[in-house]
Enzyme design. Sequence first.
Site, PDB file in Angstrom:
ATOM      1  N   PRO A 101       0.834  -1.206   0.000  1.00  0.00           N
ATOM      2  CA  PRO A 101       0.000   0.000   0.000  1.00  0.00           C
ATOM      3  C   PRO A 101       0.871   1.259   0.000  1.00  0.00           C
ATOM      4  O   PRO A 101       1.902   1.293   0.684  1.00  0.00           O
ATOM      5  CB  PRO A 101      -0.785  -0.091   1.314  1.00  0.00           C
ATOM      6  CG  PRO A 101      -0.641  -1.485   1.794  1.00  0.00           C
ATOM      7  CD  PRO A 101       0.593  -2.064   1.168  1.00  0.00           C
ATOM      8  N   LEU A 106       4.842   1.567   4.850  1.00  0.00           N
ATOM      9  CA  LEU A 106       5.400   0.234   4.565  1.00  0.00           C
ATOM     10  C   LEU A 106       6.523   0.284   3.526  1.00  0.00           C
ATOM     11  O   LEU A 106       6.921  -0.738   2.981  1.00  0.00           O
ATOM     12  CB  LEU A 106       4.290  -0.724   4.122  1.00  0.00           C
ATOM     13  CG  LEU A 106       3.227  -1.018   5.194  1.00  0.00           C
ATOM     14  CD1 LEU A 106       2.157  -1.969   4.665  1.00  0.00           C
ATOM     15  CD2 LEU A 106       3.861  -1.613   6.456  1.00  0.00           C
ATOM     16  N   ALA A 111      10.713   0.502  -1.970  1.00  0.00           N
ATOM     17  CA  ALA A 111      10.672  -0.844  -2.569  1.00  0.00           C
ATOM     18  C   ALA A 111      10.577  -0.742  -4.091  1.00  0.00           C
ATOM     19  O   ALA A 111      11.231  -1.504  -4.810  1.00  0.00           O
ATOM     20  CB  ALA A 111       9.482  -1.626  -2.005  1.00  0.00           C
ATOM     21  N   ASP A 152      14.778   3.170   5.289  1.00  0.00           N
ATOM     22  CA  ASP A 152      13.901   2.417   4.373  1.00  0.00           C
ATOM     23  C   ASP A 152      14.710   1.756   3.252  1.00  0.00           C
ATOM     24  O   ASP A 152      14.599   0.553   3.021  1.00  0.00           O
ATOM     25  CB  ASP A 152      12.850   3.344   3.733  1.00  0.00           C
ATOM     26  CG  ASP A 152      11.673   3.608   4.647  1.00  0.00           C
ATOM     27  OD1 ASP A 152      11.837   3.457   5.877  1.00  0.00           O
ATOM     28  OD2 ASP A 152      10.599   3.988   4.148  1.00  0.00           O
TER      29      ASP A 152
END
Length: 316
Positions: A101, A106, A111, A152
């Site tokens: 999401p 997250l 990513a 991250d």
Amino acid sequence: MSAAPLAEATAPGKVILFGEHAVVYGRPALAAPVTGLRARAVIVPEDGPDMRLIAADLGRATTLSAARTDNPLAATVRLVERHAGRPLPRGVSLTVTSAIPIASGLGSGAAIAVAVIRALAILGQLPLTRDDVSALAYEIERLHHGTPSGIDNTVIAFEQPVYFVRRSPANHIEPFRPARPLRLVIADTGVRSATKNVVGDVRRQWEADRARFEAIFDACGRLADAGRAALEAGDLAEVGRLMTANHEQLVAMTVSSAALDRLVAVALGAGALGAKLSGAGRGGNLIALVDAAGEADVCAALQAAGAARLFRSDVG
Ligand code: PMV
């Protein structure tokens, strides 16, 4: 029939177990990849002299030559080309999809950046190390939110739990292994929240009352260190207690929300060992540490309390 991929790569989402926000101010933090939630980049041949860039989930497509400078996919391609010192092959299309999401704490942006960088490295036969991938993804993170700590991109490029301290000239990064595996339930409030805004708001509050915020950040740093010790000792009850204590510090920083506080209380009431918001806050996701016996009850309670989505992740 569609063409066989020239390159294909994925990267996981992440949760912050301890220390978000305080990590921006040099305190230690712990993060772990989210098993089962990944971003994916696929490159296939395509006629023409350009590189087509497709953000499939957003229904957006452009070409490298027409993309605006703030297009994150184009920025990633240009950055990798600069790093390589040569252009990457054209006559291809790059498609990105993600199960993570967005704007939910997250790590979806990092990513996607890592998946794209890995796919471009395959396409261009560039020997990128894990540190190279992380450093390049950090540059993309900077476009999203100004002063990222670097946690991250690190945890996502390393794909293992990390103990992280932001430092100059080089961050302190220690992959670590919990003595016992952790099962996390991740619950989405369904409220999107831009990291950049929340990080900026914390900065304004820190500037207005440095002594108070430094004390909060110190408390978060101590919790991260104690959390790591508890993880390495396999003391999950203590890990949970420390996570909940970290949530209280995040409340003091004003980065929680009524929905996050309610779902944290619901998870604890249903038997979670600990629970906290994860990521920038003001929305997004919380994580609840559960044991095998309590997992179903915690999931049912979070669902009944209105969590928009639930995910599970194992650490270690
Ligand atoms: O991008 P998010 O929402 O996962 O937040 C990252 C964690 C922060 O500590 C809030 C920001 C940072 O750069 O470390």
